[in-house]
Design a protein around this motif. Structure first.
Motif, PDB file in Angstrom:
ATOM      1  N   UNK A   1      49.342  83.461  36.143  1.00 57.14           N
ATOM      2  CA  UNK A   1      48.985  84.613  36.445  1.00 57.14           C
ATOM      3  C   UNK A   1      49.018  85.018  37.815  1.00 57.14           C
ATOM      4  N   UNK A   2      49.341  86.199  38.063  1.00 59.22           N
ATOM      5  CA  UNK A   2      49.367  87.032  39.806  1.00 59.22           C
ATOM      6  C   UNK A   2      48.004  87.053  40.211  1.00 59.22           C
ATOM      7  N   UNK A   3      47.699  86.893  41.354  1.00 59.44           N
ATOM      8  CA  UNK A   3      46.162  87.334  41.887  1.00 59.44           C
ATOM      9  C   UNK A   3      45.926  88.824  41.490  1.00 59.44           C
ATOM     10  N   UNK A   4      44.613  88.867  41.145  1.00 56.92           N
ATOM     11  CA  UNK A   4      44.232  90.057  40.623  1.00 56.92           C
ATOM     12  C   UNK A   4      44.376  90.144  38.966  1.00 56.92           C
ATOM     13  N   UNK A   5      45.173  89.236  38.413  1.00 56.38           N
ATOM     14  CA  UNK A   5      45.360  89.321  36.883  1.00 56.38           C
ATOM     15  C   UNK A   5      44.223  88.984  36.164  1.00 56.38           C
TER      16      UNK A   5
ATOM     17  N   UNK B   1      38.700  87.900  34.964  1.00 63.40           N
ATOM     18  CA  UNK B   1      39.470  89.284  35.669  1.00 63.40           C
ATOM     19  C   UNK B   1      39.386  88.969  37.194  1.00 63.40           C
ATOM     20  N   UNK B   2      40.295  89.511  37.853  1.00 65.09           N
ATOM     21  CA  UNK B   2      40.414  89.811  39.285  1.00 65.09           C
ATOM     22  C   UNK B   2      40.664  88.320  39.825  1.00 65.09           C
ATOM     23  N   UNK B   3      41.450  87.480  39.291  1.00 61.75           N
ATOM     24  CA  UNK B   3      41.745  86.059  39.403  1.00 61.75           C
ATOM     25  C   UNK B   3      42.327  85.786  40.970  1.00 61.75           C
ATOM     26  N   UNK B   4      41.808  84.888  41.543  1.00 62.58           N
ATOM     27  CA  UNK B   4      42.104  84.642  42.895  1.00 62.58           C
ATOM     28  C   UNK B   4      42.907  83.060  42.613  1.00 62.58           C
ATOM     29  N   UNK B   5      43.606  82.869  43.800  1.00 65.20           N
ATOM     30  CA  UNK B   5      44.446  81.845  44.102  1.00 65.20           C
ATOM     31  C   UNK B   5      43.492  80.297  44.073  1.00 65.20           C
ATOM     32  N   UNK B   6      42.108  80.741  44.599  1.00 62.76           N
ATOM     33  CA  UNK B   6      41.288  79.387  44.178  1.00 62.76           C
ATOM     34  C   UNK B   6      40.599  79.455  42.973  1.00 62.76           C
TER      35      UNK B   6
ATOM     36  N   UNK C   1      42.741  73.134  29.904  1.00 62.31           N
ATOM     37  CA  UNK C   1      44.026  74.287  29.745  1.00 62.31           C
ATOM     38  C   UNK C   1      44.168  74.562  31.302  1.00 62.31           C
ATOM     39  N   UNK C   2      45.545  74.437  31.765  1.00 59.84           N
ATOM     40  CA  UNK C   2      45.732  74.707  33.069  1.00 59.84           C
ATOM     41  C   UNK C   2      45.840  76.288  33.367  1.00 59.84           C
ATOM     42  N   UNK C   3      45.150  76.828  34.381  1.00 63.25           N
ATOM     43  CA  UNK C   3      45.035  78.140  34.935  1.00 63.25           C
ATOM     44  C   UNK C   3      45.631  78.227  36.302  1.00 63.25           C
ATOM     45  N   UNK C   4      46.780  78.821  36.483  1.00 64.08           N
ATOM     46  CA  UNK C   4      47.350  78.861  37.987  1.00 64.08           C
ATOM     47  C   UNK C   4      47.507  80.222  38.208  1.00 64.08           C
ATOM     48  N   UNK C   5      47.149  80.440  39.373  1.00 62.64           N
ATOM     49  CA  UNK C   5      46.979  81.719  40.016  1.00 62.64           C
ATOM     50  C   UNK C   5      47.897  81.733  41.409  1.00 62.64           C
ATOM     51  N   UNK C   6      49.114  82.564  41.122  1.00 63.30           N
ATOM     52  CA  UNK C   6      49.931  82.540  42.199  1.00 63.30           C
ATOM     53  C   UNK C   6      50.840  83.714  41.998  1.00 63.30           C
ATOM     54  N   UNK C   7      51.313  83.872  43.269  1.00 63.43           N
ATOM     55  CA  UNK C   7      52.427  85.132  43.343  1.00 63.43           C
ATOM     56  C   UNK C   7      53.765  84.442  43.385  1.00 63.43           C
TER      57      UNK C   7
END
Length: 114
Positions: A11-15, A82-87, A108-114
Motif C-alpha cells: 500500500x502507498x503511504x497514506x493508504x 489508516x494513514x499508513x506510514x513506511x515505518x 501477514x506482510x504489510x509493506x508501505x511504500x510508494x
C-alpha cells in the motif's frame, strides 16, 4: 487455538488496509486477542490488543490511526489501519492469550511504500 491472519499487502503511504484474524474456536472466552508486528532487524512489538470485555490498548505509534475490533459471531478480530506510514512496514501477527497460554498465527506482510 489456531489463528489464521490475512489482509496484508502493498500500500502507498497514506493508504489503508484491514487485517483479519480468524480463530479456530469461539473467541467469546479468549481473554485477550491482539496484533503484533515485527519489522526487519527489530523485535516483535505489540500493536493493538482487545480484551473479551472490549477494552482496547494501542501502541503509541499507531494510536489514532489503527483500530482493533472483534466480531464474536465470526470468531474474527480485525485491525483497521489508516494513514499508513513506511515505518508501519512489518510482518503482522495475530495473537491470542487465554488462561496463561499464548497462541500465534502465521504472519501477514504489510509493506508501505510508494
Amino acid at each position: 487455538v489456531q489463528l489464521q491472519a490475512c489482509g496484508g499487502g502493498l500500500v502507498q503511504p497514506g493508504g489503508s488496509l484491514r487485517l483479519s484474524c480468524l480463530a479456530s474456536t469461539s473467541i467469546f472466552n479468549i481473554n485477550i486477542m491482539g496484533w503484533y508486528r515485527q519489522a526487519p532487524g527489530k523485535q516483535r512489538e505489540m500493536v493493538a490488543i482487545i480484551s473479551n470485555m472490549g477494552s482496547r490498548n494501542y501502541a503509541q505509534s499507531v494510536e489514532g490511526r489503527f483500530t482493533i475490533s472483534s466480531d464474536k459471531a465470526k470468531n474474527t478480530v480485525y485491525l483497521q489501519m489508516n494513514s499508513l506510514k513506511p515505518e508501519d512496514t512489518a510482518v503482522y501477527y495475530c495473537n491470542a492469550w487465554n488462561r496463561g497460554a499464548n497462541y500465534w498465527g502465521q504472519g501477514t506482510l504489510v509493506t508501505v511504500s510508494s
